[in-house]
Design a protein around this motif. Structure first.
Motif, PDB file in Angstrom:
ATOM      1  N   ASP A 253       0.884  -1.353  -0.006  1.00  5.83           N
ATOM      2  CA  ASP A 253       0.001   0.011   0.019  1.00  5.83           C
ATOM      3  C   ASP A 253       0.868   1.373   0.133  1.00  5.83           C
ATOM      4  O   ASP A 253       0.426   2.254  -0.545  1.00  5.83           O
ATOM      5  CB  ASP A 253      -0.868   0.196   1.243  1.00  5.83           C
ATOM      6  CG  ASP A 253      -1.967  -0.974   1.041  1.00  5.83           C
ATOM      7  OD1 ASP A 253      -2.232  -1.323   0.040  1.00  5.83           O
ATOM      8  OD2 ASP A 253      -2.712  -1.369   2.329  1.00  5.83           O
ATOM      9  N   ALA A 254       2.196   1.053   0.593  1.00  3.52           N
ATOM     10  CA  ALA A 254       3.173   2.363   0.605  1.00  3.52           C
ATOM     11  C   ALA A 254       3.407   2.535  -0.908  1.00  3.52           C
ATOM     12  O   ALA A 254       3.911   3.866  -0.970  1.00  3.52           O
ATOM     13  CB  ALA A 254       4.410   1.846   1.215  1.00  3.52           C
ATOM     14  N   LEU A 255       3.185   1.959  -1.834  1.00  3.91           N
ATOM     15  CA  LEU A 255       3.431   2.199  -3.297  1.00  3.91           C
ATOM     16  C   LEU A 255       2.282   2.783  -4.199  1.00  3.91           C
ATOM     17  O   LEU A 255       2.408   3.191  -5.201  1.00  3.91           O
ATOM     18  CB  LEU A 255       3.930   0.923  -3.960  1.00  3.91           C
ATOM     19  CG  LEU A 255       5.254   0.320  -3.268  1.00  3.91           C
ATOM     20  CD1 LEU A 255       5.676  -0.974  -4.039  1.00  3.91           C
ATOM     21  CD2 LEU A 255       6.410   1.359  -2.887  1.00  3.91           C
ATOM     22  N   ASN A 256       1.249   2.828  -3.444  1.00  2.00           N
ATOM     23  CA  ASN A 256      -0.099   3.391  -4.109  1.00  2.00           C
ATOM     24  C   ASN A 256       0.013   4.674  -4.833  1.00  2.00           C
ATOM     25  O   ASN A 256      -0.553   4.854  -5.980  1.00  2.00           O
ATOM     26  CB  ASN A 256      -1.265   3.221  -3.135  1.00  2.00           C
ATOM     27  CG  ASN A 256      -1.812   1.693  -3.046  1.00  2.00           C
ATOM     28  OD1 ASN A 256      -1.301   0.872  -3.833  1.00  2.00           O
ATOM     29  ND2 ASN A 256      -2.500   1.500  -2.053  1.00  2.00           N
ATOM     30  N   HIS A 257       0.732   5.489  -4.193  1.00  4.00           N
ATOM     31  CA  HIS A 257       0.833   7.024  -4.608  1.00  4.00           C
ATOM     32  C   HIS A 257       1.661   7.009  -6.008  1.00  4.00           C
ATOM     33  O   HIS A 257       1.415   8.016  -6.773  1.00  4.00           O
ATOM     34  CB  HIS A 257       1.332   7.840  -3.710  1.00  4.00           C
ATOM     35  CG  HIS A 257       2.967   7.613  -3.751  1.00  4.00           C
ATOM     36  ND1 HIS A 257       3.527   6.458  -2.948  1.00  4.00           N
ATOM     37  CD2 HIS A 257       4.005   8.587  -3.844  1.00  4.00           C
ATOM     38  CE1 HIS A 257       4.931   6.808  -2.915  1.00  4.00           C
ATOM     39  NE2 HIS A 257       5.205   7.899  -3.381  1.00  4.00           N
ATOM     40  N   ILE A 258       2.353   5.726  -6.407  1.00  2.00           N
ATOM     41  CA  ILE A 258       3.129   5.990  -7.721  1.00  2.00           C
ATOM     42  C   ILE A 258       2.459   4.852  -8.678  1.00  2.00           C
ATOM     43  O   ILE A 258       2.847   4.853  -9.918  1.00  2.00           O
ATOM     44  CB  ILE A 258       4.501   5.716  -7.608  1.00  2.00           C
ATOM     45  CG1 ILE A 258       4.893   4.313  -7.033  1.00  2.00           C
ATOM     46  CG2 ILE A 258       5.083   7.091  -6.752  1.00  2.00           C
ATOM     47  CD1 ILE A 258       6.498   3.896  -6.884  1.00  2.00           C
ATOM     48  N   HIS A 259       1.367   4.411  -8.340  1.00  2.00           N
ATOM     49  CA  HIS A 259       0.754   3.275  -9.265  1.00  2.00           C
ATOM     50  C   HIS A 259       0.305   3.937 -10.608  1.00  2.00           C
ATOM     51  O   HIS A 259      -0.197   5.165 -10.783  1.00  2.00           O
ATOM     52  CB  HIS A 259      -0.644   3.116  -8.533  1.00  2.00           C
ATOM     53  CG  HIS A 259      -1.280   1.784  -9.241  1.00  2.00           C
ATOM     54  ND1 HIS A 259      -1.349   0.563  -9.089  1.00  2.00           N
ATOM     55  CD2 HIS A 259      -1.984   1.893 -10.456  1.00  2.00           C
ATOM     56  CE1 HIS A 259      -2.121  -0.262  -9.789  1.00  2.00           C
ATOM     57  NE2 HIS A 259      -2.353   0.687 -10.683  1.00  2.00           N
ATOM     58  N   GLY A 260       0.917   3.451 -11.778  1.00  2.00           N
ATOM     59  CA  GLY A 260       0.504   3.807 -13.093  1.00  2.00           C
ATOM     60  C   GLY A 260       1.217   5.214 -13.326  1.00  2.00           C
ATOM     61  O   GLY A 260       0.797   5.929 -14.492  1.00  2.00           O
TER      62      GLY A 260
END
Length: 223
Positions: free
Chosen positions: A121-128
């Motif tokens: 979830d820590a990576l959600n801000h860079i998803h896509g």
């Protein structure tokens, strides 16, 4: 090479890397391998000097040697996200970042360190949104059972048209090792929903100017 077997766990791999974190830059010594990787990015027009704002993920960043060089070549608006599952490697690179912030162009370069061992979830801000993922001598060291999940996470990070670029050991002829071939690389890329752009076995300079064969692959995220 600390190649994981089919039974190796990520925790076991991390233990090896954690134990070397504080002395890793000394163990690596001269940075010819890193510099050869960077030159391939430049020669392939993947990394354009002073390009406009980019989001670059350095996967398996270790102590940050690759990003340390890349950030000198790109626009100060470029953002680097460095990922490594080994907590001690993350700690060492966090200490480096404090020093980077004192250099002229570091104020507008945001560098984040996260451990993939934590909740994704820590990576959600860079998803896509990621333009480029670089992985220098990393994929060979991921346990087989974790490869699919890892590539899925990486593939989801990339924007359409984003690139995944890696260097790893090539499979030796008549050898049953875990080195890469074009076929195995394509299988890897497919795990992340990526298409192969190119693969090659090339030569990188190592310490003491010795040359080694290196597998260099480029894959693209397509709609």
């Amino acid at each position: 090479k600390m190649m994981p077997t089919t039974e190796t766990t990520q925790d076991a791999v991390n233990h090896d890397w954690n134990s070397m974190a504080d002395k890793w830059d000394t163990i690596v010594g001269p940075t010819q391998y890193r510099d050869c990787f960077v030159q391939k990015l430049l020669d392939s027009n993947i990394l354009i000097r002073n390009a406009s704002q980019l989001l670059v993920v350095d996967f398996g960043c270790g102590t940050g040697l690759l990003t340390e060089r890349l950030r000198e070549l790109v626009s100060t608006k470029t953002e680097f996200v460095m990922l490594d599952p080994a907590q001690e490697m993350v700690r060492v690179v966090q200490e480096k970042i404090k020093k980077w912030q004192k250099t002229p162009n570091a104020a507008t370069i945001q560098v984040h360190c996260m451990a993939l061992a934590h909740d994704n979830d820590a990576l959600n801000h860079i998803h896509g949104t990621v333009d480029l993922i670089v992985a220098s001598s990393v994929m060979n060291f991921i346990p087989q059972k974790d490869l699919h999940r890892t590539m899925k996470v990486l593939g989801d990070m990339l924007r359409d048209g984003g690139l995944f670029v890696h260097s790893d050991w090539p499979k030796a002829k008549d050898d049953d090792d875990d080195g890469f071939t074009e076929a195995s690389a394509k299988e890897l890329y497919a795990m992340g929903g990526l298409s192969c752009k190119s693969t090659e076995v090339t030569k990188f300079h190592m310490a003491n100017d010795e040359e080694a064969s290196v597998f260099f692959g480029i894959a693209e995220k397509k709609k």
